[in-house]
Design an enzyme around this catalytic site. Structure first.
Site, PDB file in Angstrom:
ATOM      1  CG  ASN A 119      -0.268  -0.277   2.514  1.00 46.70           C
ATOM      2  OD1 ASN A 119       0.943  -0.140   2.605  1.00 46.70           O
ATOM      3  ND2 ASN A 119      -1.032  -0.629   3.529  1.00 46.70           N
ATOM      4  CG  HIS A 311      -4.662   3.613  10.055  1.00 46.48           C
ATOM      5  ND1 HIS A 311      -3.884   2.834  10.867  1.00 46.48           N
ATOM      6  CD2 HIS A 311      -4.007   3.658   8.870  1.00 46.48           C
ATOM      7  CE1 HIS A 311      -2.814   2.436  10.210  1.00 46.48           C
ATOM      8  NE2 HIS A 311      -2.879   2.922   8.984  1.00 46.48           N
TER       9      HIS A 311
HETATM   10  P1  NAD Z   1      10.358   1.047   4.474  1.00 47.33           P
HETATM   11  O1  NAD Z   1      10.908  -0.025   5.327  1.00 47.33           O
HETATM   12  O2  NAD Z   1      10.447   0.913   2.993  1.00 47.33           O
HETATM   13  O3  NAD Z   1      11.055   2.444   4.862  1.00 47.33           O
HETATM   14  C1  NAD Z   1      11.216   2.896   6.158  1.00 47.33           C
HETATM   15  C2  NAD Z   1      12.426   3.815   6.205  1.00 47.33           C
HETATM   16  O4  NAD Z   1      12.484   4.454   7.482  1.00 47.33           O
HETATM   17  C3  NAD Z   1      13.755   3.072   6.012  1.00 47.33           C
HETATM   18  O5  NAD Z   1      14.503   3.690   4.975  1.00 47.33           O
HETATM   19  C4  NAD Z   1      14.453   3.222   7.364  1.00 47.33           C
HETATM   20  O6  NAD Z   1      15.861   3.283   7.269  1.00 47.33           O
HETATM   21  C5  NAD Z   1      13.853   4.521   7.860  1.00 47.33           C
HETATM   22  N1  NAD Z   1      13.983   4.710   9.308  1.00 47.33           N
HETATM   23  C6  NAD Z   1      13.795   3.822  10.310  1.00 47.33           C
HETATM   24  N2  NAD Z   1      14.042   4.381  11.491  1.00 47.33           N
HETATM   25  C7  NAD Z   1      14.388   5.674  11.251  1.00 47.33           C
HETATM   26  C8  NAD Z   1      14.764   6.751  12.083  1.00 47.33           C
HETATM   27  N3  NAD Z   1      14.873   6.608  13.410  1.00 47.33           N
HETATM   28  N4  NAD Z   1      15.027   7.930  11.500  1.00 47.33           N
HETATM   29  C9  NAD Z   1      14.984   8.085  10.152  1.00 47.33           C
HETATM   30  N5  NAD Z   1      14.644   7.086   9.312  1.00 47.33           N
HETATM   31  C10 NAD Z   1      14.350   5.899   9.863  1.00 47.33           C
HETATM   32  O7  NAD Z   1       8.856   1.239   4.935  1.00 47.33           O
HETATM   33  P2  NAD Z   1       7.645   1.945   4.142  1.00 47.33           P
HETATM   34  O8  NAD Z   1       6.972   0.958   3.272  1.00 47.33           O
HETATM   35  O9  NAD Z   1       8.139   3.206   3.553  1.00 47.33           O
HETATM   36  O10 NAD Z   1       6.656   2.234   5.361  1.00 47.33           O
HETATM   37  C11 NAD Z   1       7.056   3.080   6.424  1.00 47.33           C
HETATM   38  C12 NAD Z   1       6.034   3.044   7.535  1.00 47.33           C
HETATM   39  O11 NAD Z   1       4.821   3.668   7.103  1.00 47.33           O
HETATM   40  C13 NAD Z   1       5.591   1.639   7.964  1.00 47.33           C
HETATM   41  O12 NAD Z   1       6.500   1.032   8.835  1.00 47.33           O
HETATM   42  C14 NAD Z   1       4.263   1.927   8.611  1.00 47.33           C
HETATM   43  O13 NAD Z   1       4.441   2.242   9.968  1.00 47.33           O
HETATM   44  C15 NAD Z   1       3.755   3.156   7.871  1.00 47.33           C
HETATM   45  N6  NAD Z   1       2.620   2.826   6.980  1.00 47.33           N
HETATM   46  C16 NAD Z   1       1.425   3.432   7.215  1.00 47.33           C
HETATM   47  C17 NAD Z   1       0.332   3.118   6.417  1.00 47.33           C
HETATM   48  C18 NAD Z   1      -1.009   3.797   6.614  1.00 47.33           C
HETATM   49  O14 NAD Z   1      -2.019   3.262   6.166  1.00 47.33           O
HETATM   50  N7  NAD Z   1      -1.056   4.949   7.240  1.00 47.33           N
HETATM   51  C19 NAD Z   1       0.451   2.158   5.405  1.00 47.33           C
HETATM   52  C20 NAD Z   1       1.703   1.596   5.169  1.00 47.33           C
HETATM   53  C21 NAD Z   1       2.779   1.914   5.984  1.00 47.33           C
END
Ligand code: NAD
Length: 361
Positions: A119, A311
């Site tokens: 997503n 959400h």
């Molecule tokens: P991803 O794993 O591709 O990317 C996450 C990034 O965050 C990575 O590059 C990681 O290095 C970085 N990161 C981790 N800790 C960090 C910190 N302390 N400071 C800076 N950067 C940091 O994940 P994604 O697919 O991009 O998703 C990210 C998050 O979005 C998910 O874990 C989830 O919590 C959230 N999300 C929300 C929804 C929604 O419906 N609102 C849907 C999908 C994902």
């Protein structure tokens, strides 16, 4: 035969009328007939709070647990250690497995997998919408129209263009990168990111993004901050009163990552004082959010700046099809002893398989 327990949100009339709401309790991710035909037991519930909930009652005998971030069944360390004796696999139907205590899952060698990427476009589009809604002061403008009023100046006094602004993402993985990529078309002054993992040089070049390695410096430069890092020990409560004091005055913050990355009260106070001009997103520090959660009604001094929704950014009908299919694939692989897609695995065999949930040894 295995026992699969799923905790999904109740869709009610909407789920009956719209079968593509696959993530709803009533439509059971579209996998109920398949699991039954294979001879497995499949329990689906939305009842997730407290020791008498169906979730906690069925957990001790479940081999597989399916949860979603939209209606999170919190699989705490206590539940993992004391109730989930049979659990081998926890699948997140969606992206973001912070509602599972991953360290406790490692202790018990439970595999946690999610439908990585399912997503990310849905969320990136939502972030762009939220940014525009805040910067252009959309919500108060619409509310004014519903009220029957028409005072353009009251809206325009706090409406801006996105063009020429500095936009930064805290966390630049799949979603953060896609947000920045979509914003190129708005001719921002600069696109920047803060992440302990640098983007590949080609990706940085593609969107013209610059990495800022110091968090305070990053925050001080952004007109718009979008938060796209997972929730883990290093991000829980990260955006607190102290950190907000480093944010450029009047900046807008969009958080679709996880509510608990931001301190509930610090955000409300920063918005009310005008330290930030707006806060939007769809994630809350507990879900469903209590009726009196301050983020439901907080406003900036001009009566706007709130773009909060329930959400749903990652659960569009398009996304539901992808994460339902992905959940089935993870389950099918596990049932047939086939290796999981590496990108989907969060923890396995007592270790983190991803680098996204914090910097570890
Ligand atoms: P991803 O794993 O591709 O990317 C996450 C990034 O965050 C990575 O590059 C990681 O290095 C970085 N990161 C981790 N800790 C960090 C910190 N302390 N400071 C800076 N950067 C940091 O994940 P994604 O697919 O991009 O998703 C990210 C998050 O979005 C998910 O874990 C989830 O919590 C959230 N999300 C929300 C929804 C929604 O419906 N609102 C849907 C999908 C994902």
């Amino acid at each position: 035969m295995v026992k699969v327990l799923a905790v999904l949100y109740r869709g009610g009339k909407a789920a009956v009328e719209e079968p593509r709401l696959l993530g709803a309790l009533e439509n059971k991710l579209g996998i109920a007939d398949w699991l039954k035909s294979e001879g497995h037991e499949f329990i689906v519930t939305d009842d997730k709070e407290g020791p008498d909930s169906v979730f906690q009652k069925e957990l001790p005998t479940a081999d597989v647990l399916i949860t979603t971030p939209f209606h999170p069944a919190y699989l705490t360390g206590d539940l993992i250690r004391n109730k989930a004796q049979n659990l081998k696999l926890a699948i997140t139907a969606g992206v973001g497995s912070d509602h599972v205590d991953l360290n406790a899952a490692n202790e018990k060698k439970i595999t946690v997998a999610e439908v990585t990427g399912s997503n990310v476009v849905s969320v990136a589009e939502h972030v762009v919408m939220d940014i525009l809604a805040l910067v252009r002061n959309f919500v108060p403008a619409h509310e004014m129209i519903e009220r029957g009023d028409w005072v353009v100046a009251d809206i325009a006094r706090n409406a801006f263009d996105l063009e020429g602004k500095v936009i930064g993402t805290l966390g630049c993985g799949r979603i953060g990168f896609r947000v920045l990529k979509r914003l190129v078309a708005f001719d921002p002054k600069e696109l920047i990111y803060y992440d302990y993992a640098a983007l590949p040089a080609a990706a940085e070049k593609e969107i013209g993004a610059r990495r800022v390695e110091d968090l305070h410096e990053f925050l001080g430069q952004c007109d718009v901050i979008t938060i796209n890092a997972p929730l883990h020990e290093g991000t829980r409560g990260l955006v607190n009163k102290e950190l907000l004091s480093h944010v450029k005055k009047g900046a807008w913050i969009v958080n679709t990552a996880r509510g608990a990355i931001c301190d509930r009260i610090a955000i409300k106070e920063a918005l009310e004082s005008g330290q930030i001009n707006g806060y939007a997103g769809d994630v809350w520090d507990v879900q469903p959010a209590p009726k009196d959660h301050p983020w439901r009604t907080m406003k900036n001094p001009l009566g706007g700046g709130n773009g909060m929704t329930p959400h749903y950014s990652g659960t569009t009908l398009d996304a539901q099809k992808r994460y339902a299919d992905g959940t089935k694939d993870i389950l099918q692989r596990w049932l047939t002893g086939k290796e999981q897609e590496p990108a989907n695995v969060i923890v396995i065999n007592g270790e983190y398989a991803t680098k996204a949930y914090g910097q570890r040894k």
